[in-house]
Motif scaffolding. Structure first.
Motif, PDB file in Angstrom:
ATOM      1  N   TYR A 153      90.024  28.386  19.953  1.00 27.02           N
ATOM      2  CA  TYR A 153      91.191  27.992  18.997  1.00 27.02           C
ATOM      3  C   TYR A 153      92.474  27.679  19.932  1.00 27.02           C
ATOM      4  O   TYR A 153      92.989  28.781  20.670  1.00 27.02           O
ATOM      5  CB  TYR A 153      91.512  28.598  17.802  1.00 27.02           C
ATOM      6  CG  TYR A 153      92.494  28.028  16.858  1.00 27.02           C
ATOM      7  CD1 TYR A 153      92.375  27.256  15.989  1.00 27.02           C
ATOM      8  CD2 TYR A 153      93.948  28.617  17.050  1.00 27.02           C
ATOM      9  CE1 TYR A 153      93.340  26.612  15.292  1.00 27.02           C
ATOM     10  CE2 TYR A 153      94.789  28.205  16.143  1.00 27.02           C
ATOM     11  CZ  TYR A 153      94.713  27.168  15.281  1.00 27.02           C
ATOM     12  OH  TYR A 153      95.636  26.795  14.565  1.00 27.02           O
ATOM     13  N   GLY A 154      92.764  26.400  20.200  1.00 28.21           N
ATOM     14  CA  GLY A 154      93.972  26.182  21.008  1.00 28.21           C
ATOM     15  C   GLY A 154      95.174  25.815  20.085  1.00 28.21           C
ATOM     16  O   GLY A 154      94.961  24.730  19.388  1.00 28.21           O
ATOM     17  N   THR A 155      96.113  26.146  20.286  1.00 29.12           N
ATOM     18  CA  THR A 155      97.588  25.745  19.569  1.00 29.12           C
ATOM     19  C   THR A 155      98.494  25.347  20.508  1.00 29.12           C
ATOM     20  O   THR A 155      98.913  26.292  21.403  1.00 29.12           O
ATOM     21  CB  THR A 155      97.818  26.683  18.575  1.00 29.12           C
ATOM     22  OG1 THR A 155      96.799  27.066  17.606  1.00 29.12           O
ATOM     23  CG2 THR A 155      98.987  26.044  17.623  1.00 29.12           C
ATOM     24  N   VAL A 164      93.820  21.624  23.021  1.00 31.21           N
ATOM     25  CA  VAL A 164      92.613  22.075  23.834  1.00 31.21           C
ATOM     26  C   VAL A 164      92.647  20.875  24.839  1.00 31.21           C
ATOM     27  O   VAL A 164      92.376  19.819  24.397  1.00 31.21           O
ATOM     28  CB  VAL A 164      91.528  22.392  23.193  1.00 31.21           C
ATOM     29  CG1 VAL A 164      90.491  22.758  24.033  1.00 31.21           C
ATOM     30  CG2 VAL A 164      91.769  23.660  22.152  1.00 31.21           C
TER      31      VAL A 164
END
Length: 777
Positions: free
Chosen positions: A380-382, A397
Motif C-alpha cells: 500500500y503506497g500513499t 506506487v
C-alpha cells in the motif's frame, strides 16, 4: 563307530579280499543276509583293522532309507555337459537329497564334491561355474548356492560364498547373516523365529550388490539402498591415522535429511572484527573463493522473536497478541531539506554475483494473510500533497525496471500485478487502475483508468505493446468466459456520444493494424476474431482463404430449388464504376476502377439480395460532428452464387443435348467411308428388346456382326447413325419415316477397325446414344 553305523543299510561287504561284492537286505532278495535287532553292520571291540566300505569295480556307493536312495558317492565320472560347460570331471562327487533318483533323472549328478539338494525344484544348473569343485553346493527353490574354494589355476586361493541370482523375478536375491538364540517367540532379535540379522548382501542388478548392516528384516525398510547402507545405530572409527596422508581441502559431512555421507570444502578464515569507530561488528568478509568468504559464520541466520523463523538472513517476529503493537517493523526517517540526494525509508538492494544472474529475485516481497474489514493490501503506497510547492511527478506506487547498456533480459516489468485465487471471491484482478474525478470547475482533458505506454529511443524492438493482457488456465480449472482484453463502455445517467468497447488506432508503420488477432491454428473452435452481430468494413476486406457462410441444412426451412436461374442471370447488368470518396470521407471507400452490380439494378431482379445499411454520425476527438448519419444499399454477393450454379446447371443440360445431337448429325470429313443407307423399312423387332429399353446393342462387345434393337414411342423421321469415338467416322445405318413400334437392324462391321463407337437413334432430331465396342477375333 558302532553308535553311528548301527542300523545303516550300507550295500557293501567288509573284507580284506581283493574284490568286494554288494549285499542287499531288501525283502525282495531272500538270498540276502538279514539283520536282527541285536545285530549291526560294523566292527566289534576286538577288530584290529579299519572298517572299509569299498567297491573295486567302477561303481557308486549308494545309501537308501524307506527304499529310496538318499545319498550317492560317484565313482570316476565325467559329465558331457553341466550348465554352460562341457567335459566336467566329477570323480568321487557325492549327492545328498531326499530323493537322489528324482534329482539325477533331470540333471547331471552332484555338481561339486558335496552337493545337498532339496526334494523339489532343485536341478538349477544355470549359475554353475567350472571353478566350483572343492566345496558344497546347495540347490533348491529354483536357485543354487556354493560354499567352498575357487579353483582357477591362479597362485592365490579364494573362499567363495556364492548365491545364484535368479532372472525374471521381482524379489531380490540376498546373502544374509543371522544370529539365533533360545527361541522364546519374541517378535524380533536372536530369540525370534527369524533371528537377529547382522548383515545382508542384496544383488540389485547384474552388476551391483548393495551391502546392508543391521537388522533390515526387523526394521522393515526394504533392501539396502546404497552400496553400503546402515539401517540403524552408529558408525564408529576407533582410531584415525596420526599422520596426514591427504592434502585435500575437503571434509566428509553427513546430510541430516538423508543420512548420506557428502564431501564439502573445509571452512577457513572465520574472523570476527569489531570496528569501534563506525560502531559495528562484521565477519566473513571477502570475495567468493577467499578465506573470509568461506567462514561458517557468514552463512548464519539471525532471528528476533522466534527461533524457528529461518527463512531470511534477518527475521523479525511480532505477535500482537503478546504485545499490542500493530507494526512489525517501523522506520521513521526524517529527511534533511538541504540534502540533494534521494532519501529512502527502506532500501533493498538485491544483486547477483559478478557476471552472473539472479533466478526469480525480488527487491521487495510483501505478503498479507487473511485480511478482514474494508480492504487488505499486499503493498500500500500513499502520496499526499497538501502544500503549494510544485511537484512534477507524484505516484502512490511507482515501479521502475531498468536494463542498462551492458545487461540483457527476456521480460522487464515496471509494475507487475498478480492475483492467485484458491478460495471463493467475487472477482480476481491482477492489476486495477482507476481514475475518479469529482472536480467540476473546469473540463478535465483526459481521464484514464489504466494507461500503458512504450516508447523507443533509437532502439530496435521486435514487438512493442502499449498494453498487453493475457487470460489463461494453468493446471486444471474451469473458466466460462476468458477474455485477454475485455472492453466495456456504457451509459449510466448522462450523455454518451460515441461508445467504443475497444478502439484501436495504428499509423506510421510499414504495416499498420488497428486491431490484430493471431490464431495460427485453424482447426475447431479457434478464431482470431469473433463478432456476434453486424460487422461493418469501410474499405476492402482481404482474405487468404475462404469466406464461409452458415449453410447447415438443420438451420433452414422452406427449402426450394432455384428455377429459371438463367433468366435471372440474363437480367443482371454487371457494371464498372468509381466510388466518390471525396463526398463520403468518413466511409474510407476503395479507389480506382471497380467491378460489380448496382444495388438498385439487382433489387429489381432479386430484391432479397439487397439490404439497406445504416451509417452512424462521425465525431472527432473534440466531440464535433464531421459527418451526418446516413444509410446506403448493400449487395449480398454470396447470395448470387447459388443463382449462378443453378444457371450453369441449366446451361450444362442444354450443352449435353447439343453435344449428343452434334455427335450424330455433324458432317463427316472422310466422306468416302460413308456406308450406304439401310432399307427404308427396318425389320420388325423379334421380341429380344425389353419393354423399358429404347435402344440396345446385342452382343456388345462384338467382333464382326451385332444387332441394334430400338423402340419408337411415336412415329416420325427416324435415323440410326454410327460414329467413331473421335467423331471423324460417321455412318448412316438406317433412315426412314417409321410408325411407333419396335425394330431391329443387323449391323455388319467387317469394314470397321476394332475400337469404341457411338450408335445414335434420332427421332425427329431427339437423340438416344449407346456405346458399341468392337474387338479382335
Amino acid at each position: 563307530m558302532k553308535k553311528y553305523l548301527k542300523g545303516l543299510a550300507w550295500c557293501a561287504v567288509l573284507s580284506h579280499a581283493p574284490n568286494l561284492f554288494a549285499q542287499d537286505w531288501h525283502a525282495n532278495f531272500p538270498s540276502g543276509n538279514p539283520i536282527n535287532s541285536t545285530e549291526w553292520l560294523g566292527c566289534d571291540g576286538t577288530s584290529t583293522q579299519p572298517l572299509r566300505i569299498k567297491t573295486v569295480p567302477d561303481y557308486a556307493i549308494d545309501l537308501y532309507t524307506s527304499d529310496t536312495r538318499r545319498l550317492t558317492l560317484l565313482p570316476d565320472n565325467t559329465y558331457a555337459t553341466l550348465g554352460a560347460y562341457s567335459s566336467i570331471v566329477a570323480d568321487g562327487y557325492s549327492l545328498h537329497s531326499p530323493d537322489v533318483d528324482a534329482f539325477m533323472a533331470s540333471a547331471p549328478g552332484p555338481f561339486t564334491l558335496q552337493h545337498l539338494a532339496a526334494a523339489t525344484n532343485s536341478t538349477y544348473e544355470d549359475a554353475y561355474r567350472d571353478w566350483a569343485r572343492t566345496g558344497t553346493t546347495y540347490t533348491g527353490g529354483g536357485t543354487m548356492g556354493y560354499f567352498g574354494l575357487k579353483e582357477d589355476g591362479k597362485s592365490n586361493t579364494d573362499l567363495i560364498v556364492q548365491l545364484a541370482r535368479r532372472e525374471g523375478t521381482t524379489a531380490p536375491d540376498r546373502i544374509r547373516f543371522l544370529f539365533t538364540g533360545l527361541y522364546t517367540g519374541a517378535g524380533a532379535g536372536a530369540a525370534s523365529q527369524e533371528g537377529l540379522e547382522g548383515m545382508r548382501l542384496t544383488a540389485v542388478a547384474n552388476d551391483k550388490v548393495n551391502v546392508g548392516i543391521g537388522d533390515f528384516y526387523a526394521a522393515g525398510v526394504g533392501e539396502p539402498a546404497e552400496r553400503l547402507d546402515v539401517v540403524d545405530g552408529k558408525v564408529r572409527i576407533r582410531q584415525l591415522p596420526s599422520d596426514a596422508v591427504s592434502t585435500s581441502d575437503e571434509v566428509v559431512t553427513v546430510n541430516m535429511t538423508t543420512g548420506v555421507l557428502e564431501h564439502r570444502p573445509v571452512p577457513s578464515g572465520c574472523i570476527w572484527n569489531t570496528f569501534t569507530g563506525s560502531q559495528h561488528i562484521q565477519s566473513g568478509l571477502g570475495n567468493p573463493g577467499t578465506a573470509g568468504a568461506n567462514c561458517p559464520d557468514r552463512g548464519w541466520l539471525y532471528t528476533i522473536g522466534a527461533a524457528g523463523t529461518l527463512g531470511a538472513k534477518l527475521s523479525l517476529y511480532q505477535n500482537s497478541n503478546e504485545r499490542n503493537v500493530q507494526t512489525g517493523l517501523n522506520v521513521h526517517m526524517v529527511t534533511n531539506p538541504n540534502n540533494v540526494q534521494e532519501s529512502y525509508g527502506i532500501r533493498c538492494d538485491v544483486q547477483p554475483l559478478t557476471n552472473e544472474s539472479s533466478n526469480a529475485s525480488h527487491g521487495v516481497w510483501s505478503r498479507l494473510a487473511n485480511p478482514k474489514g474494508s480492504y487488505g493490501n499486499g503493498v500500500y503506497g500513499t502520496a499526499t500533497k497538501s502544500n503549494t510547492a510544485g511537484v512534477t511527478d507524484m505516484s502512490g506506487v511507482r515501479g521502475l525496471a531498468q536494463v542498462t547498456s551492458t545487461g540483457s533480459a527476456s521480460s522487464v516489468h515496471g509494475v507487475y500485478g498478480e492475483t492467485i485465487l484458491q478460495g471463493p471471491a467475487s472477482s480476481a484482478i491482477g492489476a486495477t487502475g482507476r481514475a475518479s474525478i469529482s472536480f467540476t470547475s473546469t473540463t478535465i482533458p483526459e481521464s484514464i483508468g489504466m494507461r500503458g505506454q512504450t516508447w523507443s529511443y533509437g532502439s530496435t524492438v521486435t514487438n512493442a505493446y502499449g498494453g498487453r493482457f493475457t487470460s489463461g488456465i494453468l493446471y486444471n480449472g474451469t473458466v466460462t468466459n476468458g477474455y485477454g482484453v475485455h472492453g466495456l463502455s456504457n451509459n449510466g445517467i448522462g450523455t454518451l456520444t460515441n461508445s467504443y468497447g475497444v478502439y484501436g488506432i495504428a499509423s506510421g508503420g510499414t504495416f499498420n493494424a488497428a486491431i490484430y488477432g493471431d490464431m495460427a491454428d485453424t482447426t475447431g473452435a479457434k478464431w482470431a476474431g469473433y463478432f456476434r452481430g453486424k460487422v461493418r468494413i469501410d474499405y476492402n476486406a482481404y482474405v487468404n482463404g475462404n469466406v464461409l457462410v452458415t449453410s447447415d441444412a438443420t438451420l433452414k426451412t422452406n427449402v426450394e430449388d432455384i428455377t429459371n436461374a438463367s433468366e435471372l442471370v440474363q437480367a443482371l447488368q454487371p457494371k464498372t464504376y468509381d466510388f466518390i470518396p471525396q463526398q463520403h470521407p468518413h466511409m474510407i471507400m476503395p479507389q480506382g476502377r471497380q467491378w460489380g452490380l448496382l444495388a438498385q439494378d439487382l433489387q429489381e431482379v432479386i430484391p432479397e439480395l439487397v439490404e439497406r445499411v445504416p451509417v452512424p454520425a462521425q465525431y472527432d476527438s473534440t466531440g464535433t460532428m464531421i459527418a451526418d448519419a446516413t444509410s446506403h444499399l448493400a449487395v449480398n454477393y454470396n447470395g448470387l452464387i447459388p443463382v449462378l450454379i443453378a444457371a450453369m446447371k441449366e446451361q450444362n443440360d442444354r450443352i449435353d443435348d447439343l453435344e449428343q445431337a452434334l455427335a450424330a448429325c455433324c458432317s463427316n470429313p472422310d466422306g468416302s467411308r460413308m456406308l450406304d443407307q439401310g432399307l427404308n423399312q427396318p425389320n420388325e423387332l423379334d421380341g429380344s428388346l425389353n419393354g423399358s429399353e429404347t435402344l440396345r446393342i446385342q452382343p456388345n462387345p462384338f467382333n464382326e456382326r451385332t444387332t441394334v434393337f430400338y423402340t419408337l414411342d411415336r412415329g416420325g423421321r427416324t435415323q440410326l447413325l454410327a460414329n467413331s469415338s473421335d467423331g471423324r467416322d460417321l455412318r448412316v445405318l438406317q433412315e426412314a419415316n417409321l410408325e411407333a413400334g419396335s425394330y431391329q437392324f443387323d449391323w455388319n462391321t467387317a469394314a470397321l477397325a476394332p475400337g469404341m463407337y457411338y450408335v445414335t437413334l434420332l427421332l425427329d432430331g431427339q437423340p438416344v446414344v449407346k456405346k458399341a465396342v468392337k474387338v479382335d477375333r
